[in-house]
Design a protein around this motif. Structure first.
Motif: not given
Length: 190
Positions: A165-177
C-alpha cells in the motif's frame, strides 16, 4: 565479485526469506527532509529501487522553488515529507511545522499526492552514516539533510514493499485528523 544489476535487486526484493514481497508502483518519488535551517531533497529511480540525494535548499529561501523545479522535471508519482514525531509518537512543534509546509507544497503540486513519513531519528542516523563513511563532522552540514531525505525515501519504499500500500499518511488526511482532534478537545472543554 559480480555487481548486481537493478534487475537482480528487483528480483531479490520480490522474494525475501521465502516470503513473497510486494512490488512497488512504478514512478519516481521525491522525498524532503525539512530542517529548521536546511531542507534535504532526494529522489528515487522510476522502479523505486534506488534513492539518490539531489540537493540541499535553504529553508524559507528557496526550499519550495527547488522542490517545484524537481517536480516539473521528474513528474513524480508522489512526494514524501518527513514527519518528525516525538519519540512517544505525538506530534510536537516540528511535526506541525512539517505538516503545514507539506500542505503548502500539496496545494502547489496537486494532483500529485504529498504523504507524511515518520522520520524519527533520520538525522541522527544520517550523521552516523556520514561519520562511518569517514566524513568529518564539520562537513556533515552540507549533506546531512540530503542523506536524511534518502533515509525517508528508503523507509517509504520499504513500507510500500512490505504492505503493498501507499506509505505514510496523506497530508490532507493528517490535517483532517488534526482538525477533528481539535474539535473533540474543544467539545470536551464545553
Amino acid at each position: 565479485m559480480r555487481l548486481r544489476s537493478a534487475e537482480d535487486v528487483g528480483r531479490d526484493d520480490e522474494v525475501r526469506g521465502g516470503e513473497q514481497s510486494q512490488r512497488v508502483r512504478s514512478g519516481v518519488r521525491i522525498a524532503v527532509d525539512l530542517g529548521r535551517v536546511r531542507v534535504g531533497i532526494a529522489k528515487s529511480d522510476s522502479q523505486g529501487i534506488m534513492a539518490t540525494p539531489v540537493a540541499t535548499a535553504q529553508r524559507w529561501k528557496n526550499d519550495l522553488s527547488i522542490v517545484m523545479r524537481l517536480v516539473r522535471t521528474e513528474h513524480p508519482l508522489e512526494i514524501y515529507v518527513g514527519y518528525p514525531l516525538n519519540m512517544d509518537g505525538s506530534a510536537g512543534q516540528a511535526a506541525r511545522a512539517a505538516s503545514t509546509w507539506a500542505l503548502r507544497l500539496a496545494k502547489k503540486v496537486a494532483p500529485i499526492p504529498v504523504r507524511m513519513i515518520d522520520e524519527r531519528l533520520t538525522s541522527v542516523i544520517a550523521h552516523r552514516q556520514l561519520h562511518e563513511a569517514g566524513r568529518k563532522e564539520i562537513n556533515h552540514r552540507a549533506v546531512v539533510d540530503q542523506v536524511a531525505a534518502v533515509n525517508i525515501l528508503e523507509s517509504a519504499l520499504e513500507q510500500e514493499r512490505a504492505t503493498g500500500g501507499e506509505p505514510g499518511i496523506a497530508v490532507t488526511a493528517l490535517v483532517q485528523q488534526s482538525c477533528e482532534a481539535q474539535q473533540r478537545a474543544e467539545s470536551e472543554r464545553d
